[in-house]
Design an enzyme around this catalytic site. Structure first.
Site, short mmCIF file in Angstrom:
data_model
loop_
_atom_site.label_atom_id
_atom_site.label_comp_id
_atom_site.label_asym_id
_atom_site.label_seq_id
_atom_site.Cartn_x
_atom_site.Cartn_y
_atom_site.Cartn_z
N ASN A 60 44.55 37.98 50.24
CA ASN A 60 44.32 37.44 51.02
C ASN A 60 44.59 36.16 51.53
O ASN A 60 45.46 35.75 52.80
CB ASN A 60 43.26 37.13 51.48
CG ASN A 60 42.53 35.74 51.00
OD1 ASN A 60 43.59 35.30 49.49
ND2 ASN A 60 41.10 35.63 50.88
N GLU A 121 49.87 45.19 28.67
CA GLU A 121 50.38 45.42 28.30
C GLU A 121 50.83 46.70 28.20
O GLU A 121 49.99 48.11 29.31
CB GLU A 121 49.22 45.96 26.98
CG GLU A 121 48.97 46.64 25.26
CD GLU A 121 47.58 46.05 24.66
OE1 GLU A 121 47.51 47.81 23.92
OE2 GLU A 121 46.28 45.90 25.51
#
Length: 126
Positions: A60, A121
């Site tokens: 936002n 990852e």
């Protein structure tokens, strides 16, 4: 009955920077985008090959809005972890692990950072 993990929501500082990272560096595709009545902007990303889990970026433009929960990391399956680490290294992506770790009898993992410091990852099965 729970059927699958649908998406992971990740609050980001700059949605444009994050969309570029997840599309250009990690190869995801922007599936949809929306602005909610309260000003939050959502961007959904996934991989094009089938019914996969999505990443939902939530932004936002207001750094003062705290994250309500914390995701430790999320993982991307790869078939050659060393090649992927080298590829993102050349793109200037900060690595946590310079080389993969081997766990659980042969699974390779390596961590790196996204544009907002989120831990990501690479995961390569045996």
């Amino acid at each position: 009955m729970i059927q699958k993990l649908e998406h992971i929501g990740l609050r980001v500082k700059n949605i444009e920077v994050s969309i570029r990272f997840y599309t250009e560096v990690l190869g995801m595709h922007l599936v949809g985008r929306a602005v909610l009545d309260d000003g939050l902007e959502l961007a959904f990303l996934s991989y094009p090959d089938g019914d996969t889990m999505q990443v939902e970026l939530i932004g936002n433009g207001n750094d003062d809005v705290p994250a309500l929960g914390k995701v430790d990391h999320f993982a991307f399956t790869v078939n050659n972890i060393e090649a992927e680490l080298e590829r993102i290294r050349t793109l200037g992506v900060p690595l946590i692990d310079e080389s993969p770790q081997t766990i659980l009898g042969g699974i390779k993992i390596a961590f790196f950072y996204g544009p907002d410091g989120e831990r990501l990852e690479f995961f390569q099965a045996k």
